[in-house]
Scaffold this motif. Structure first.
Motif, PDB file in Angstrom:
ATOM      1  N   PRO A  48       0.838  -1.200   0.000  1.00 35.07           N
ATOM      2  CA  PRO A  48       0.000   0.000   0.000  1.00 35.07           C
ATOM      3  C   PRO A  48       0.872   1.249   0.000  1.00 35.07           C
ATOM      4  N   PRO A  49       0.331   2.394  -0.402  1.00 35.43           N
ATOM      5  CA  PRO A  49       1.137   3.626  -0.400  1.00 35.43           C
ATOM      6  C   PRO A  49       1.311   4.233   0.983  1.00 35.43           C
ATOM      7  N   VAL A  50       0.500   3.824   1.961  1.00 34.44           N
ATOM      8  CA  VAL A  50       0.621   4.324   3.332  1.00 34.44           C
ATOM      9  C   VAL A  50       0.531   3.151   4.296  1.00 34.44           C
ATOM     10  N   TYR A  51       1.048   3.357   5.519  1.00 39.39           N
ATOM     11  CA  TYR A  51       1.022   2.331   6.557  1.00 39.39           C
ATOM     12  C   TYR A  51       0.540   2.949   7.864  1.00 39.39           C
ATOM     13  N   PRO A  52       0.024   2.122   8.773  1.00 36.68           N
ATOM     14  CA  PRO A  52      -0.226   2.652  10.119  1.00 36.68           C
ATOM     15  C   PRO A  52       1.077   3.172  10.728  1.00 36.68           C
ATOM     16  N   VAL A  53       0.990   4.290  11.425  1.00 32.89           N
ATOM     17  CA  VAL A  53       2.166   4.857  12.076  1.00 32.89           C
ATOM     18  C   VAL A  53       2.833   3.821  12.971  1.00 32.89           C
ATOM     19  N   ARG A  54       2.040   2.990  13.652  1.00 31.24           N
ATOM     20  CA  ARG A  54       2.617   2.002  14.571  1.00 31.24           C
ATOM     21  C   ARG A  54       3.519   1.009  13.836  1.00 31.24           C
ATOM     22  N   ASP A  55       3.255   0.753  12.538  1.00 33.78           N
ATOM     23  CA  ASP A  55       4.122  -0.151  11.788  1.00 33.78           C
ATOM     24  C   ASP A  55       5.452   0.512  11.447  1.00 33.78           C
ATOM     25  N   LEU A  56       5.412   1.744  10.984  1.00 32.50           N
ATOM     26  CA  LEU A  56       6.660   2.434  10.653  1.00 32.50           C
ATOM     27  C   LEU A  56       7.463   2.759  11.906  1.00 32.50           C
ATOM     28  N   GLU A  57       6.769   2.919  13.013  1.00 38.96           N
ATOM     29  CA  GLU A  57       7.457   3.207  14.272  1.00 38.96           C
ATOM     30  C   GLU A  57       8.353   2.050  14.695  1.00 38.96           C
ATOM     31  N   LYS A  58       8.026   0.826  14.271  1.00 41.92           N
ATOM     32  CA  LYS A  58       8.862  -0.336  14.595  1.00 41.92           C
ATOM     33  C   LYS A  58      10.273  -0.176  14.052  1.00 41.92           C
ATOM     34  N   PHE A  59      10.412   0.603  12.983  1.00 43.50           N
ATOM     35  CA  PHE A  59      11.703   0.739  12.305  1.00 43.50           C
ATOM     36  C   PHE A  59      12.437   2.021  12.697  1.00 43.50           C
ATOM     37  N   ASP A  60      11.994   2.658  13.789  1.00 39.76           N
ATOM     38  CA  ASP A  60      12.620   3.898  14.274  1.00 39.76           C
ATOM     39  C   ASP A  60      12.551   5.034  13.261  1.00 39.76           C
ATOM     40  N   VAL A  61      11.534   4.974  12.392  1.00 44.22           N
ATOM     41  CA  VAL A  61      11.392   6.018  11.364  1.00 44.22           C
ATOM     42  C   VAL A  61      11.277   7.396  12.012  1.00 44.22           C
ATOM     43  N   TYR A  62      10.502   7.487  13.087  1.00 41.21           N
ATOM     44  CA  TYR A  62      10.237   8.801  13.683  1.00 41.21           C
ATOM     45  C   TYR A  62      11.296   9.202  14.710  1.00 41.21           C
ATOM     46  N   THR A  63      12.245   8.287  14.955  1.00 41.30           N
ATOM     47  CA  THR A  63      13.403   8.610  15.777  1.00 41.30           C
ATOM     48  C   THR A  63      14.578   9.044  14.914  1.00 41.30           C
ATOM     49  N   ASN A  64      14.809   8.290  13.836  1.00 42.90           N
ATOM     50  CA  ASN A  64      15.988   8.537  13.001  1.00 42.90           C
ATOM     51  C   ASN A  64      15.719   9.457  11.821  1.00 42.90           C
ATOM     52  N   PHE A  65      14.462   9.547  11.363  1.00 40.26           N
ATOM     53  CA  PHE A  65      14.157  10.365  10.182  1.00 40.26           C
ATOM     54  C   PHE A  65      12.986  11.317  10.419  1.00 40.26           C
ATOM     55  N   PRO A  66      12.867  11.955  11.578  1.00 36.48           N
ATOM     56  CA  PRO A  66      11.687  12.802  11.815  1.00 36.48           C
ATOM     57  C   PRO A  66      11.588  13.977  10.853  1.00 36.48           C
ATOM     58  N   HIS A  67      12.736  14.463  10.395  1.00 35.18           N
ATOM     59  CA  HIS A  67      12.750  15.607   9.486  1.00 35.18           C
ATOM     60  C   HIS A  67      12.200  15.257   8.107  1.00 35.18           C
ATOM     61  N   LEU A  68      12.202  13.965   7.752  1.00 35.08           N
ATOM     62  CA  LEU A  68      11.680  13.543   6.450  1.00 35.08           C
ATOM     63  C   LEU A  68      10.219  13.117   6.515  1.00 35.08           C
ATOM     64  N   ALA A  69       9.711  12.902   7.723  1.00 31.49           N
ATOM     65  CA  ALA A  69       8.425  12.225   7.894  1.00 31.49           C
ATOM     66  C   ALA A  69       7.247  13.086   7.454  1.00 31.49           C
ATOM     67  N   LEU A  70       6.303  12.429   6.789  1.00 31.31           N
ATOM     68  CA  LEU A  70       5.014  13.005   6.451  1.00 31.31           C
ATOM     69  C   LEU A  70       3.941  12.028   6.925  1.00 31.31           C
ATOM     70  N   VAL A  71       2.839  12.567   7.445  1.00 31.79           N
ATOM     71  CA  VAL A  71       1.770  11.735   7.971  1.00 31.79           C
ATOM     72  C   VAL A  71       0.440  12.195   7.387  1.00 31.79           C
ATOM     73  N   GLY A  72      -0.570  11.319   7.502  1.00 32.44           N
ATOM     74  CA  GLY A  72      -1.882  11.628   6.971  1.00 32.44           C
ATOM     75  C   GLY A  72      -2.972  11.332   7.979  1.00 32.44           C
ATOM     76  N   THR A  73      -4.105  11.979   7.799  1.00 29.41           N
ATOM     77  CA  THR A  73      -5.235  11.778   8.695  1.00 29.41           C
ATOM     78  C   THR A  73      -6.524  12.167   7.993  1.00 29.41           C
ATOM     79  N   GLY A  74      -7.637  11.975   8.682  1.00 29.33           N
ATOM     80  CA  GLY A  74      -8.937  12.383   8.171  1.00 29.33           C
ATOM     81  C   GLY A  74      -9.370  13.710   8.767  1.00 29.33           C
ATOM     82  N   LEU A  75     -10.537  14.182   8.340  1.00 27.40           N
ATOM     83  CA  LEU A  75     -11.081  15.438   8.843  1.00 27.40           C
ATOM     84  C   LEU A  75     -11.950  15.182  10.074  1.00 27.40           C
ATOM     85  N   ASP A  76     -11.820  16.049  11.049  1.00 27.55           N
ATOM     86  CA  ASP A  76     -12.664  15.992  12.241  1.00 27.55           C
ATOM     87  C   ASP A  76     -13.862  16.906  12.012  1.00 27.55           C
ATOM     88  N   LEU A  77     -14.968  16.337  11.582  1.00 26.24           N
ATOM     89  CA  LEU A  77     -16.132  17.136  11.239  1.00 26.24           C
ATOM     90  C   LEU A  77     -16.904  17.605  12.474  1.00 26.24           C
TER      91      LEU A  77
END
Length: 282
Positions: A48-77
């Motif tokens: 898939p083009p996106v993953y749950p944050v908890r899956d990418l977090e397993k690989f230290d993505v947000y520890t080692n590459f926070p400056h590159l990280a982009l995230v997505g979400t829905g609208l809070d209506l």
């Protein structure tokens, strides 16, 4: 570490729509690279083009590459209007960001094999959209969203190193046939904790090499040892030992940029050169 930046989507440098001739060239390059993998027995998976944050977090993505990280979400209506203002949504209009946009393709291979045993000579190929919040963008040379083809080896350490050696030779042979003059350069990626044993090993023996056309890296080979095997609980067949992994990566739009420069922007001429070079190294 570079500061987090606000990317400018109005310049045309961060995102591109490829015209037909350039699309043909990119698809041909991808067919060449994926064909190399299949010729060695690689099976293709479709991530898939996106993953749950908890899956990418397993690989230290947000520890080692926070400056590159982009995230997505829905609208809070319930709290927002659901309508953008000035090209964006206010924070109060957004739900918590639980989707991560990957900056590398190979993550899908490890998540696919999570909690499994793999044969010692497992080979996978996959292509995906990658996303990076860069300090600056430069069209095809450096995009916010781009495509990366990878060939991923899982299993024994010997298999991962044989894969890297085999495809290093193929990359250099193919680029030579194209007269690109790529240079193989040792590089670093902070996959491993800075004070960990793997980080020390990576300083003593490089685990990543890039193939550069001028100052632009268009391919790389990467040794991960058993980092991803441990994080995804991937084990070698008939063994409790965690699998070793390595990968070979091709930045498709970057190859496109280099070939277009070489052929004065003529994508059709570049396409014919790629086909001829692929014939010579097949």
């Amino acid at each position: 570490m570079p500061p987090t930046t606000r990317f400018d989507l109005g310049t045309g440098d961060a995102l591109v729509i490829l015209p037909p001739d350039q699309t043909d060239l990119l698809r041909e390059l991808d067919a060449v690279f994926s064909g190399w993998g299949r010729a060695q027995g690689a099976r293709e998976i479709l991530p898939p083009p996106v993953y749950p944050v908890r899956d990418l977090e397993k690989f230290d993505v947000y520890t080692n590459f926070p400056h590159l990280a982009l995230v997505g979400t829905g609208l809070d209506l319930d709290t927002g209007s659901g309508k953008p203002s000035d090209g964006g949504f206010a924070p109060e209009s957004l739900l918590g960001a639980r989707l991560g946009l990957p900056h590398a393709t190979c993550y899908g291979a490890y998540l696919h094999h999570e909690n499994s045993h793999v044969p010692d000579e497992t080979l996978i190929t996959l292509v995906n959209r990658c996303f990076r919040n860069e300090e600056h963008y430069g069209g095809l040379r450096r995009l916010l969203s781009f495509q990366m083809r990878e060939i991923v080896a899982l299993g024994s350490y010997e298999h991962t190193q044989d894969t890297i050696a085999r495809f290093t030779e193929r990359i250099l042979e193919f680029s030579g046939a194209l007269s690109l003059g790529l240079e193989k350069v040792a590089a670093t990626d902070p996959f491993f904790e800075n004070d960990g044993a793997r980080a020390l090993l990576s300083r003593l023996s490089p685990v990543k090499y890039e193939f550069q056309a001028g100052d632009l890296a268009i391919a790389s080979v990467n040794t991960h040892r058993n980092f991803f095997g441990e994080r995804c609980n991937i084990r070698r067949e008939n063994s409790d030992e965690h699998a070793y992994t390595s990968c070979v990566a091709f930045g498709l739009e970057r190859w496109l940029a280099v070939l277009l420069d070489q052929h004065d922007g003529d994508a059709h001429q570049a396409l014919e050169a790629v086909r001829a070079a692929a014939e010579r190294v097949s």
